[in-house]
Each structure stands twice: as structure tokens, then as C-alpha cells.
Design an enzyme around this catalytic site. Structure first.
Site, PDB file in Angstrom:
ATOM      1  N   GLN A 184       0.831  -1.193   0.000  1.00  0.00           N
ATOM      2  CA  GLN A 184       0.000   0.000   0.000  1.00  0.00           C
ATOM      3  C   GLN A 184       0.874   1.255   0.000  1.00  0.00           C
ATOM      4  OE1 GLN A 184      -2.655  -2.104   3.162  1.00  0.00           O
ATOM      5  NE2 GLN A 184      -3.987  -0.594   2.203  1.00  0.00           N
TER       6      GLN A 184
ATOM      7  N   ALA B 212      10.367  -1.126   4.888  1.00  0.00           N
ATOM      8  CA  ALA B 212       9.210  -1.532   4.088  1.00  0.00           C
ATOM      9  C   ALA B 212       9.686  -2.435   2.954  1.00  0.00           C
ATOM     10  CB  ALA B 212       8.509  -0.306   3.518  1.00  0.00           C
TER      11      ALA B 212
ATOM     12  N   CYS C  96       1.566   1.679   4.876  1.00  0.00           N
ATOM     13  CA  CYS C  96       1.287   0.281   4.561  1.00  0.00           C
ATOM     14  C   CYS C  96      -0.072  -0.190   5.088  1.00  0.00           C
ATOM     15  CB  CYS C  96       2.394  -0.636   5.080  1.00  0.00           C
ATOM     16  SG  CYS C  96       4.018  -0.202   4.414  1.00  0.00           S
TER      17      CYS C  96
END
Length: 293
Positions: free
Chosen positions: A126, A198, A230
Site C-alpha cells: 500500500q 518496508a 502500509c
């Protein structure tokens, strides 16, 4: 097998690295297409029809200008009408005033106001942030050649980060949530882990792109606090600096590539039941050399 490492030591436009990544990915896909054709499908053989060896896998390490990126799960609505309004996913609407068009992003405006670019991408995951204080690593690889499944590829990226953290005496954790985490910094050890890296990749015909964003200094923290990174509500980010480690992005980039190579060779090239090729050499390469290849 040889692994090329391109390290860009200065802050580099995100779009520039994206274009370079696309060039390398296209090159690997083109080779795979040529070598997978049956004789009846192949063009008449010529000395230059098919390269004798596949393009080398490449890792690009860099630090971009401030940029928010979204993955496939957070892509903005499609625009069907001509408009100059930036199309954003719902999660970025609250910070619309912070965002600038592609190519205009910089850490601070002349008045000291923070700004960032917005880039939708095809990686998994995301919304996240990349920028100064962070080491971003993109891995452009043929997973089949390395003996990796998509899940193993993610695990190699995560374990390589955990390896680097261990050099600084920081325990890294891989949880059910994406990325790499470290325990709460509270003296009691209570509280949720904080995210230090990430992870998000894209695959096409087992050719990988994108990779990780590893927080080295505290500079990215303000930008992370502006979003639900995220999609994980209430979870905080941290960095090597935030965990008490003093180092440089250049050092972390080199350490990550070393850890990645070591993990591939130990688990997938030389381990029990290994089916991948060994990385015999990591060599440094310049951007112009990659584009000229």
C-alpha cells in the site's frame, strides 16, 4: 553468475531510478522471451539474434527526493476527464497540500515548507514514503535463475535486512505484517514493534523489480507520521539512528548487498536441495554503463 551493484550516492529523482529499473526489467524480459521460443517461433539465426548469456541481475541502491508511493492495493481512481488535479487514493487526500507534481519534489520549499512527490507504482503493498535518510534498494532479478519462489524472494530481502540490523546489535523481527520490525524502545519492552524497513516488489514472468526502503536516519519520520503507512493503523516507524546506531546510507547499502548475496549463496545456491545459480562476484557499475549495455 555476476551481480551488478549500482549505488547512487546523492539524492536522486525517483522517476529517474524508475526509468532505469524499467530499462533493466525490459532487458531481462526480452532475453527470457527469446530463449523460451521454440525453433519454429524463432527468427532466422544470426550472430546477434540471442545474447549468449543472460543480462546480469542488478541491485540499485539510492536515496530519492521526498516521495509518497502507492502499490497495487492503493492505486488512485482512474481519470477519464482531462484535469490538472492530481488523482490520489483516499489515504493521501488528507495531505494533498503537501504533494507536488512529479519532478518538483524537494525536501523543503524556500520558506521551509515540506513537500513531496506522489508516484503510483505496480509493486505490492500500500502507501509508503521514501526520501532523504533512507536507503532504497531495488532488486532486478530473474527469480528462476536464482532458484527463488516469490515468497522466498521476499524472505531473502527481509532476512538480509535482519542481517544488517544484527551488525549494529539491533534485533530485527519478521512478523505477520509486511516489512522488518524492531522491538519497542521503551525500557519495559512493552508496546508494539516499530517498522524499520518496508518491503514491496513486482513480478512479471518471474522477473522482479522494486524492493525495500530501509530507514537509516530519523529524517523520514515526520513524513511517515502524515500517513497510515502500509495500511497499518497505529503502527510507528523507526530508523537505525532512532535505535542508537550511527552509520551512513552508503555503508548500509553495501552491507545490504553483501547480506543479500550471502543469503542467496547459503540457502538457494549451495544449501541442501539448492536449485539456483551461485553469485560468484558482485561488481560495482555506473549508471551510464547499465544504459549502454
Amino acid at each position: 553468475m555476476r551481480l551488478a551493484h549500482l549505488h547512487l550516492p546523492n539524492i536522486t529523482p525517483f522517476s529517474r531510478v524508475s526509468h532505469l529499473q524499467e530499462t533493466l526489467t525490459t532487458r531481462l524480459l526480452a532475453y527470457k522471451k527469446l530463449t523460451s521460443q521454440s525453433p519454429s517461433q524463432s527468427p532466422s539465426p544470426t550472430p546477434t539474434s540471442t545474447p549468449s548469456t543472460p543480462p546480469d541481475p542488478t541491485i540499485i541502491t539510492f536515496t530519492p527526493n521526498p516521495v509518497y508511493t502507492t502499490g497495487r492495493r492503493d492505486l488512485p481512481p482512474s481519470n477519464t476527464a482531462s484535469t490538472k488535479t492530481l488523482s490520489l487514493p483516499p489515504g493521501l487526500e488528507p495531505i494533498r497540500s503537501l504533494l507536488v507534481p512529479d519532478g518538483d519534489g524537494h525536501s523543503h520549499s524556500p520558506a521551509g515548507e515540506r513537500k513531496a512527490e506522489y508516484h503510483p507504482t505496480l509493486r505490492g503493498g500500500q502507501t509508503t514514503y521514501h526520501g532523504p535518510g533512507q536507503m532504497v534498494a531495488y532488486t532486478i532479478l530473474d527469480l528462476k535463475r536464482l532458484g527463488l519462489t516469490p515468497r522466498c524472494h521476499i524472505r531473502v530481502l527481509e532476512n538480509s535486512v535482519v542481517d544488517v540490523l544484527g551488525r549494529y546489535g539491533i534485533p530485527g523481527a519478521i512478523t505477520e505484517d509486511p516489512g522488518v520490525w524492531v522491538p519497542s524502545s521503551s525500557s519495559t519492552g512493552a508496546g508494539a514493534p516499530r517498522k524499520i524497513t518496508a518491503v514491496g516488489v513486482h513480478l512479471r514472468r518471474n522477473i522482479s523489480s522494486y524492493g525495500i526502503g530501509f530507514n537509516v536516519t530519523e529524517e523520514p519520520m515526520w513524513y511517515f507520521r502524515q500517513i497510515v503507512a502500509c495500511g497499518l493503523e497505529g503502527r510507528e516507524a523507526t530508523s537505525l539512528e532512532g535505535q542508537g546506531a550511527q552509520t551512513s546510507i552508503n555503508d548500509v547499502a553495501g552491507q545490504f548487498v553483501e547480506a543479500f548475496t550471502r543469503t542467496i549463496n547459503a540457502d538457494f545456491a549451495c544449501g541442501d536441495g539448492a536449485s539456483g545459480e551461485k553469485i560468484d562476484e558482485v561488481y560495482n557499475v555506473r549508471e551510464e554503463d547499465l544504459l549502454r549495455a
